[in-house]
Design a protein around this motif. Structure first.
Motif, PDB file in Angstrom:
ATOM      1  N   GLU A  76       0.832  -1.198   0.000  1.00 52.33           N
ATOM      2  CA  GLU A  76       0.000   0.000   0.000  1.00 52.33           C
ATOM      3  C   GLU A  76       0.873   1.257   0.000  1.00 52.33           C
ATOM      4  OE1 GLU A  76      -3.279   2.573   0.094  1.00 52.33           O
ATOM      5  OE2 GLU A  76      -3.045   0.483  -0.519  1.00 52.33           O
ATOM      6  N   GLY A  77       1.984   1.206   0.734  1.00 48.24           N
ATOM      7  CA  GLY A  77       2.906   2.339   0.744  1.00 48.24           C
ATOM      8  C   GLY A  77       3.454   2.627  -0.648  1.00 48.24           C
ATOM      9  N   LEU A  78       3.823   1.570  -1.374  1.00 47.16           N
ATOM     10  CA  LEU A  78       4.342   1.747  -2.728  1.00 47.16           C
ATOM     11  C   LEU A  78       3.266   2.287  -3.670  1.00 47.16           C
ATOM     12  CD1 LEU A  78       6.482  -1.500  -3.040  1.00 47.16           C
ATOM     13  CD2 LEU A  78       7.320   0.839  -2.761  1.00 47.16           C
ATOM     14  N   ARG A  79       2.036   1.832  -3.470  1.00 46.11           N
ATOM     15  CA  ARG A  79       0.942   2.341  -4.300  1.00 46.11           C
ATOM     16  C   ARG A  79       0.710   3.831  -4.049  1.00 46.11           C
ATOM     17  NH1 ARG A  79      -1.379  -1.861  -6.841  1.00 46.11           N
ATOM     18  NH2 ARG A  79      -1.024  -3.922  -5.898  1.00 46.11           N
ATOM     19  N   ARG A  80       0.784   4.222  -2.785  1.00 47.14           N
ATOM     20  CA  ARG A  80       0.615   5.639  -2.454  1.00 47.14           C
ATOM     21  C   ARG A  80       1.736   6.479  -3.057  1.00 47.14           C
ATOM     22  NH1 ARG A  80      -1.786   6.303   3.688  1.00 47.14           N
ATOM     23  NH2 ARG A  80      -3.532   4.852   3.441  1.00 47.14           N
ATOM     24  N   LEU A  81       2.942   5.952  -2.997  1.00 47.74           N
ATOM     25  CA  LEU A  81       4.070   6.657  -3.598  1.00 47.74           C
ATOM     26  C   LEU A  81       3.855   6.830  -5.091  1.00 47.74           C
ATOM     27  CD1 LEU A  81       6.918   7.836  -3.720  1.00 47.74           C
ATOM     28  CD2 LEU A  81       7.811   5.488  -3.750  1.00 47.74           C
ATOM     29  N   GLY A  82       3.447   5.762  -5.756  1.00 42.14           N
ATOM     30  CA  GLY A  82       3.195   5.834  -7.199  1.00 42.14           C
ATOM     31  C   GLY A  82       2.111   6.847  -7.539  1.00 42.14           C
ATOM     32  N   ALA A  83       1.059   6.897  -6.728  1.00 38.77           N
ATOM     33  CA  ALA A  83      -0.033   7.844  -6.970  1.00 38.77           C
ATOM     34  C   ALA A  83       0.446   9.283  -6.805  1.00 38.77           C
ATOM     35  CB  ALA A  83      -1.192   7.558  -6.016  1.00 38.77           C
ATOM     36  N   LEU A  84       1.251   9.524  -5.781  1.00 37.71           N
ATOM     37  CA  LEU A  84       1.776  10.874  -5.564  1.00 37.71           C
ATOM     38  C   LEU A  84       2.692  11.301  -6.704  1.00 37.71           C
ATOM     39  CD1 LEU A  84       2.543  10.709  -1.739  1.00 37.71           C
ATOM     40  CD2 LEU A  84       0.805  12.130  -2.858  1.00 37.71           C
ATOM     41  N   GLN A  85       3.509  10.368  -7.187  1.00 39.81           N
ATOM     42  CA  GLN A  85       4.388  10.700  -8.299  1.00 39.81           C
ATOM     43  C   GLN A  85       3.601  10.960  -9.579  1.00 39.81           C
ATOM     44  OE1 GLN A  85       7.242   7.287  -7.727  1.00 39.81           O
ATOM     45  NE2 GLN A  85       8.721   8.934  -7.977  1.00 39.81           N
ATOM     46  N   ALA A  86       2.530  10.184  -9.781  1.00 36.32           N
ATOM     47  CA  ALA A  86       1.692  10.396 -10.962  1.00 36.32           C
ATOM     48  C   ALA A  86       1.036  11.774 -10.911  1.00 36.32           C
ATOM     49  CB  ALA A  86       0.624   9.303 -11.049  1.00 36.32           C
ATOM     50  N   GLN A  87       0.565  12.171  -9.734  1.00 35.07           N
ATOM     51  CA  GLN A  87      -0.031  13.499  -9.574  1.00 35.07           C
ATOM     52  C   GLN A  87       0.997  14.589  -9.854  1.00 35.07           C
ATOM     53  OE1 GLN A  87      -1.665  13.566  -5.608  1.00 35.07           O
ATOM     54  NE2 GLN A  87      -3.056  11.859  -6.021  1.00 35.07           N
ATOM     55  N   ALA A  88       2.218  14.390  -9.343  1.00 32.23           N
ATOM     56  CA  ALA A  88       3.276  15.383  -9.557  1.00 32.23           C
ATOM     57  C   ALA A  88       3.615  15.490 -11.035  1.00 32.23           C
ATOM     58  CB  ALA A  88       4.518  14.998  -8.749  1.00 32.23           C
ATOM     59  N   TRP A  89       3.664  14.351 -11.706  1.00 30.49           N
ATOM     60  CA  TRP A  89       3.967  14.317 -13.140  1.00 30.49           C
ATOM     61  C   TRP A  89       2.931  15.106 -13.929  1.00 30.49           C
ATOM     62  CZ3 TRP A  89       7.514  12.565 -16.656  1.00 30.49           C
ATOM     63  CH2 TRP A  89       7.080  12.383 -17.962  1.00 30.49           C
ATOM     64  N   LEU A  90       1.654  14.850 -13.637  1.00 33.23           N
ATOM     65  CA  LEU A  90       0.576  15.516 -14.363  1.00 33.23           C
ATOM     66  C   LEU A  90       0.547  17.012 -14.068  1.00 33.23           C
ATOM     67  CD1 LEU A  90      -2.250  12.863 -13.907  1.00 33.23           C
ATOM     68  CD2 LEU A  90      -1.021  13.401 -16.020  1.00 33.23           C
ATOM     69  N   LYS A  91       0.733  17.367 -12.815  1.00 36.61           N
ATOM     70  CA  LYS A  91       0.696  18.771 -12.426  1.00 36.61           C
ATOM     71  C   LYS A  91       1.804  19.566 -13.101  1.00 36.61           C
ATOM     72  CE  LYS A  91       0.490  21.747  -8.343  1.00 36.61           C
ATOM     73  NZ  LYS A  91       0.500  21.794  -6.860  1.00 36.61           N
ATOM     74  N   ALA A  92       2.967  18.929 -13.286  1.00 34.53           N
ATOM     75  CA  ALA A  92       4.104  19.611 -13.919  1.00 34.53           C
ATOM     76  C   ALA A  92       4.008  19.613 -15.437  1.00 34.53           C
ATOM     77  CB  ALA A  92       5.416  18.958 -13.477  1.00 34.53           C
TER      78      ALA A  92
END
Length: 200
Positions: A76-92
């Motif tokens: 679950e921790g890795l999934r949360r990390l992946g989701a946060l990185q995906a959000q950062a990618w899209l926002k940038a």
């Protein structure tokens, strides 16, 4: 006439007790709460069963032992990390800026969720996750590999480049967690921007 036998008072349910629905998700949420509070030493099935208001035996269907529970929390921790990185990618907006943003998000996650980060990266990926299509870390890694492809379209080996980037942000995260350097997001951004010889 004999006095009626007094009924035992009902015990109040624990805060955030499980009522209905997905017990597995409720237990993982309780585990995440303990990790965030720094109670990683109390991640046993009995402790989390108390947190959600059920018996420990009720958890065995979902988690046959403590190791399975820890694996689920790490995933679950890795999934949360992946989701946060995906959000950062899209926002940038993707590209080089997105690549840099995912690296910063990785280090920030480690800084903000140290116990969960350590757990997620110290558990060996169980065979059952490989059989069902991979663990939660696949999302983060695939995003990293895609980011390398967009930021450095001419790179010869995307896997080597992705490992280079991962090594940098993971090493930086561990230096911060081990208190070798102070947390400074601006400095983190500068260090991540140096990846691949100055990708900004």
């Amino acid at each position: 006439m004999k006095n009626a036998k007094a009924r035992p008072e009902a015990k109040p349910k624990a805060e955030g007790a499980y009522h209905h629905g997905d017990l597995r998700a409720a237990v993982i949420a309780a585990g995440m709460k303990r990790l965030a509070a720094g109670d990683e030493s109390e991640l046993g099935l009995r402790a989390l069963a108390r947190d959600v208001g059920v018996s420990a035996t009720a958890l065995y269907r979902h988690f046959p032992d403590k190791e399975a529970l820890l694996d689920a929390l790490a995933d679950e921790g890795l999934r949360r990390l992946g989701a946060l990185q995906a959000q950062a990618w899209l926002k940038a907006g993707g590209g080089s800026a997105g690549f840099k943003a995912t690296g910063i998000a990785y280090v920030r996650f480690a800084h903000e969720e140290p116990a969960l980060f350590r757990l997620s990266f110290t558990r060996k990926i169980p065979e059952r996750y490989r059989e069902t299509g991979g663990d939660g870390g696949e999302t983060a890694y695939n995003l990293l590999r895609a980011g390398v492809g967009e930021a450095l379209p001419g790179v010869k080996d995307p896997d080597v480049a992705a490992l280079h980037a991962w090594s940098l942000v993971h090493g930086l995260a561990m230096l911060i967690l081990d208190r070798r350097i102070e947390w400074d997001e601006a400095k983190v951004a500068d260090v991540v921007a140096l990846t691949f010889g100055g990708v900004a």
